[in-house]
Design a protein around this motif. Structure first.
Motif, PDB file in Angstrom:
ATOM      1  N   GLN A 127      13.219 -42.168  -1.785  1.00 34.34           N
ATOM      2  CA  GLN A 127      14.553 -41.615  -1.512  1.00 34.34           C
ATOM      3  C   GLN A 127      15.576 -42.082  -2.534  1.00 34.34           C
ATOM      4  OE1 GLN A 127      16.042 -42.408   2.393  1.00 34.34           O
ATOM      5  NE2 GLN A 127      14.312 -41.439   3.401  1.00 34.34           N
ATOM      6  N   ILE A 128      15.586 -43.393  -2.796  1.00 32.38           N
ATOM      7  CA  ILE A 128      16.609 -43.914  -3.700  1.00 32.38           C
ATOM      8  C   ILE A 128      16.339 -43.421  -5.124  1.00 32.38           C
ATOM      9  CG2 ILE A 128      17.812 -46.005  -4.485  1.00 32.38           C
ATOM     10  CD1 ILE A 128      18.151 -45.356  -1.509  1.00 32.38           C
ATOM     11  N   SER A 129      15.056 -43.232  -5.465  1.00 34.96           N
ATOM     12  CA  SER A 129      14.735 -42.671  -6.786  1.00 34.96           C
ATOM     13  C   SER A 129      15.275 -41.257  -6.927  1.00 34.96           C
ATOM     14  CB  SER A 129      13.219 -42.630  -7.003  1.00 34.96           C
ATOM     15  OG  SER A 129      12.703 -43.919  -7.063  1.00 34.96           O
ATOM     16  N   VAL A 130      15.142 -40.475  -5.861  1.00 35.24           N
ATOM     17  CA  VAL A 130      15.650 -39.100  -5.924  1.00 35.24           C
ATOM     18  C   VAL A 130      17.180 -39.109  -5.995  1.00 35.24           C
ATOM     19  CG1 VAL A 130      15.842 -36.936  -4.658  1.00 35.24           C
ATOM     20  CG2 VAL A 130      13.633 -38.041  -4.883  1.00 35.24           C
ATOM     21  N   ALA A 131      17.805 -40.019  -5.242  1.00 39.06           N
ATOM     22  CA  ALA A 131      19.272 -40.136  -5.314  1.00 39.06           C
ATOM     23  C   ALA A 131      19.689 -40.454  -6.750  1.00 39.06           C
ATOM     24  CB  ALA A 131      19.759 -41.236  -4.363  1.00 39.06           C
ATOM     25  N   ASP A 132      18.934 -41.349  -7.398  1.00 39.86           N
ATOM     26  CA  ASP A 132      19.228 -41.732  -8.775  1.00 39.86           C
ATOM     27  C   ASP A 132      19.011 -40.552  -9.719  1.00 39.86           C
ATOM     28  OD1 ASP A 132      19.722 -43.835 -10.817  1.00 39.86           O
ATOM     29  OD2 ASP A 132      17.652 -43.379 -11.389  1.00 39.86           O
TER      30      ASP A 132
ATOM     31  N   SER B  49      17.986 -38.846   1.279  1.00 40.64           N
ATOM     32  CA  SER B  49      18.431 -39.935   0.397  1.00 40.64           C
ATOM     33  C   SER B  49      19.930 -40.185   0.476  1.00 40.64           C
ATOM     34  CB  SER B  49      18.073 -39.605  -1.055  1.00 40.64           C
ATOM     35  OG  SER B  49      18.982 -38.643  -1.582  1.00 40.64           O
ATOM     36  N   GLY B  50      20.683 -39.189   0.899  1.00 39.08           N
ATOM     37  CA  GLY B  50      22.136 -39.334   0.882  1.00 39.08           C
ATOM     38  C   GLY B  50      22.728 -39.049  -0.493  1.00 39.08           C
TER      39      GLY B  50
END
Lengths: 191, 223
Positions: A127-132, B49-50
């Motif tokens: 998830q955080i990778s996709v946010a990045d 992810s937000g």
């Protein structure tokens, strides 16, 4: 940090701003200190956010972030720029440092003091990778994806709001989703 | 009907209607269905992810501490650059007598710079084995030689590691084949032996996971 160090990091950062991800990885593997500064500039939010969501306090997340970049520097020779992707490699190190933390503190911290662990660490990293990735898409792609994902707008509505041709919006969406898919693949491969 | 246009699959993944013909094909064609599935996963993870708003910037002190730590590290004991090694090898025969350089079968095994007696871990298995590890400086860089006694067959295979005990960092050097009593591994370029100060032998299950199994059979600190 000394004043001289600060200036040199800034200058070096400016010179490598145009590098793509694989160039930063190659420079880091070759032992270029400015590449570590650049890797921090680009991906410390990725590392820190995953750490924050996995550890009980902000101070712990700061310590883990520091440990991740020190580990990355010390083991830079183990990063293969031909095979690996630097942010995915940093995330893999982040997971190891978080695991070290939990191992050390297993007996010291009551379970209820830890953040919600129901999120699988691999899911969290994905998830955080996709946010990045969304953050790094560049405009207008990043804005279009944010409108489609979080404002639930159709491509027609997005095209109207941005006064853009429908086909342009569609191709931005397609290209961006494919980039995110690739990012997920390399993240999963590294974890 | 030809395969779906990727633009349409992307819209479908977002939950937008694209017309019955396209969505019908996407459901029945295995190639398009697989692509749609992947894109749907991207959308699901992306929405969960937000987005960029979820990313948190670490406070500036974090980089300052990293920078400080990097600068305060002891001067690394770097393996010599290859070209220096070649030059050194060329003059070695002239300048260096037997004394510090060991020769085995005419091969230069290098100069002994550190060694460690490897023993079972207090909480780990004790298989009745012992081993010695030596670090040698050779013209090509550093090597680690492990000599084991009474090492029984592994559950999987034995792997030799350099360990950074402070940060629990690990560098895999290579494997000890079944029955092998002695093996020499090159230390990868850039591994700082002031930081990686211990040698560890683990029993690795054949599970395809390249990370350390946590099953340390022998370990010792280099001195």
């Amino acid at each position: 940090m000394s004043a001289v160090g600060e200036v040199s990091v800034r200058c070096q950062t400016r010179t490598v701003t145009e590098l793509d991800v694989s160039d930063v990885g190659r420079l880091l593997a070759a032992g270029d200190e400015s590449a570590l500064a650049e890797a921090y500039r680009r991906w410390s939010r990725l590392v820190f956010t995953v750490a924050l969501r996995s550890l009980p306090t902000q101070a712990d997340a700061e310590d883990v972030t520091q440990a991740v970049y020190i580990s990355a520097w010390r083991s830079r020779h183990t990063f293969d720029p031909e095979q690996g992707n630097l942010p995915a490699w940093l995330l893999a190190i982040t997971r190891r440092r978080i695991a070290d933390y939990h191992r050390k503190r297993r007996d010291e911290i009551p379970m209820e003091a830890l953040p919600d662990r129901s999120v699988d660490p691999v899911d969290l990293s994905a998830q955080i990778s996709v946010a990045d990735e969304i953050d790094g898409l560049g405009e207008p792609s990043s804005q279009i994806i944010r409108m489609a994902f979080f404002d639930d707008l159709t491509h027609q509505q997005i095209a109207d709001r941005l006064a853009m041709p429908l086909g342009t919006v569609k191709s931005h969406i397609r290209r961006s989703l494919l980039k995110m898919r690739t990012r997920l693949e390399v993240t999963h491969a590294a974890l | 009907m030809p395969h779906c246009d990727l633009d349409d699959l992307a819209l479908l993944a977002l939950g937008e209607p694209v017309g019955p013909q396209v969505s019908g094909h996407a459901e029945t064609c295995p190639i398009c269905a697989a692509q749609l599935e992947e894109l749907r996963e991207v959308v699901t993870i992306g929405r969960a992810s937000g987005g960029p708003a979820a990313l948190v910037e670490p406070p500036p002190e974090v980089w300052e501490r990293i920078d400080e730590q990097m600068r305060s590290e002891p001067v690394p004991l770097r393996p010599r650059r290859r070209w220096i090694g070649v030059a050194a090898a060329a003059v070695a025969g002239v300048l260096i007598g037997a004394g510090t350089v060991a020769m085995v079968d005419g091969q230069d095994t290098g100069r002994l710079v550190a060694s460690a007696a490897l023993a079972p871990m207090p909480e780990g298995p004790d298989r009745g084995a012992t081993a010695e590890a030596t670090v040698n400086e050779t013209p090509e860089g550093y090597t680690v030689t492990v000599t084991a006694q009474n090492l029984p067959g592994a559950d999987g295979f034995y792997e030799v590691w350099l360990l950074d005990p402070v940060n629990a960092g690990l560098v895999a050097l290579g494997t000890l084949s079944p029955g092998e009593k002695e093996a020499t591994f090159p230390v990868p370029d850039g591994v700082d032996l002031q930081v990686f100060t211990a040698v560890d032998i683990s029993d690795e299950p054949l599970d395809g996971d390249p990370s350390h199994s946590k099953l340390t059979v022998l370990r010792g600190t280099l001195a």
